[in-house]
Design a protein around this motif. Structure first.
Motif, PDB file in Angstrom:
ATOM      1  N   CYS A  21      79.024  11.993 -11.925  1.00 63.33           N
ATOM      2  CA  CYS A  21      79.302  10.766 -11.207  1.00 63.33           C
ATOM      3  C   CYS A  21      79.201   9.727 -12.242  1.00 63.33           C
ATOM      4  O   CYS A  21      78.373   9.347 -12.769  1.00 63.33           O
ATOM      5  CB  CYS A  21      78.119  10.995 -10.353  1.00 63.33           C
ATOM      6  N   TRP A  35      70.790  13.001  -7.592  1.00 66.45           N
ATOM      7  CA  TRP A  35      71.833  13.850  -6.724  1.00 66.45           C
ATOM      8  C   TRP A  35      71.136  14.308  -5.328  1.00 66.45           C
ATOM      9  O   TRP A  35      69.855  14.815  -5.479  1.00 66.45           O
ATOM     10  CB  TRP A  35      72.209  15.142  -7.601  1.00 66.45           C
ATOM     11  N   ARG A  44      69.773  14.733   4.660  1.00 64.68           N
ATOM     12  CA  ARG A  44      70.297  14.821   3.259  1.00 64.68           C
ATOM     13  C   ARG A  44      68.992  14.786   2.329  1.00 64.68           C
ATOM     14  O   ARG A  44      67.749  14.126   2.668  1.00 64.68           O
ATOM     15  CB  ARG A  44      70.736  13.373   2.802  1.00 64.68           C
ATOM     16  N   TYR A  93      75.958  14.625  -3.043  1.00 61.17           N
ATOM     17  CA  TYR A  93      75.882  13.231  -3.158  1.00 61.17           C
ATOM     18  C   TYR A  93      75.403  12.432  -4.379  1.00 61.17           C
ATOM     19  O   TYR A  93      74.178  12.945  -4.685  1.00 61.17           O
ATOM     20  CB  TYR A  93      75.614  12.285  -2.037  1.00 61.17           C
ATOM     21  N   ASN A  95      73.633   9.127  -6.036  1.00 65.78           N
ATOM     22  CA  ASN A  95      72.848   8.123  -5.617  1.00 65.78           C
ATOM     23  C   ASN A  95      72.410   7.263  -6.614  1.00 65.78           C
ATOM     24  O   ASN A  95      72.036   7.827  -7.763  1.00 65.78           O
ATOM     25  CB  ASN A  95      71.709   8.534  -4.768  1.00 65.78           C
ATOM     26  N   TRP A 110      75.734   4.745  -2.578  1.00 67.24           N
ATOM     27  CA  TRP A 110      76.035   6.340  -2.256  1.00 67.24           C
ATOM     28  C   TRP A 110      77.616   6.480  -3.133  1.00 67.24           C
ATOM     29  O   TRP A 110      78.549   5.699  -2.866  1.00 67.24           O
ATOM     30  CB  TRP A 110      76.013   6.889  -0.968  1.00 67.24           C
ATOM     31  N   GLN A 112      81.009   9.293  -2.769  1.00 67.29           N
ATOM     32  CA  GLN A 112      81.698   9.930  -1.604  1.00 67.29           C
ATOM     33  C   GLN A 112      81.397  11.329  -1.481  1.00 67.29           C
ATOM     34  O   GLN A 112      81.707  11.796  -0.144  1.00 67.29           O
ATOM     35  CB  GLN A 112      83.220   9.960  -1.829  1.00 67.29           C
ATOM     36  N   GLY A 113      80.659  12.045  -2.151  1.00 65.78           N
ATOM     37  CA  GLY A 113      80.137  13.433  -1.875  1.00 65.78           C
ATOM     38  C   GLY A 113      81.145  14.339  -2.234  1.00 65.78           C
ATOM     39  O   GLY A 113      82.399  14.074  -2.305  1.00 65.78           O
TER      40      GLY A 113
END
Length: 120
Positions: A21, A35, A44, A93, A95, A110, A112-113
């Motif tokens: 990320c 994460w 989540r 995701y 974070n 966040w 985008q996953g």
């Protein structure tokens, strides 16, 4: 875009994946990076987090198998996942959580996953 996650995919049980990320510099420097993952119909949940001081937290399900790390020069946080199990299947995701002195509250950003599927 302030958080860009990548690295998901299909892997067999027992296999490994590394999620990445990339964050914008201002967010990366000032945030608790982490994460999370989510499956359909469920909340989540936190998987792993790390602070700028190097403190880490792992969910019980991740302990001993997952490792969160950062590359400060690249503003990147990683999640190395080993010994993957079918129950690790989820959208993961990225974070970034930081405290805003303007609003005097915590702010969440966040990515985008990225889908992780563990299946034979």
């Amino acid at each position: 875009v302030q958080l860009q996650a990548s690295g998901g995919g299909l892997v067999q049980p027992g296999g490994s994946l590394r999620l990445s990320c990339v964050a914008s510099g201002s967010i990366f420097r000032d945030s608790i990076m982490g994460w999370y993952r989510q499956t359909p119909g469920k909340y989540r949940e936190s998987v792993a987090t790390t602070t700028s001081g190097g403190s880490t937290y792992y969910a019980d399900s991740a302990k001993g198998r997952f490792t969160i790390s950062t590359d400060n020069a690249k503003n990147t946080v990683y999640l190395q996942m080993n010994s993957l199990k079918p129950e690790d299947t989820a959208v993961y995701y990225c974070n970034a959580r930081r405290f805003s002195s303007t609003t005097m509250s915590w702010e969440d950003h966040w990515g985008q996953g990225t889908q992780v599927t563990v299946s034979s």
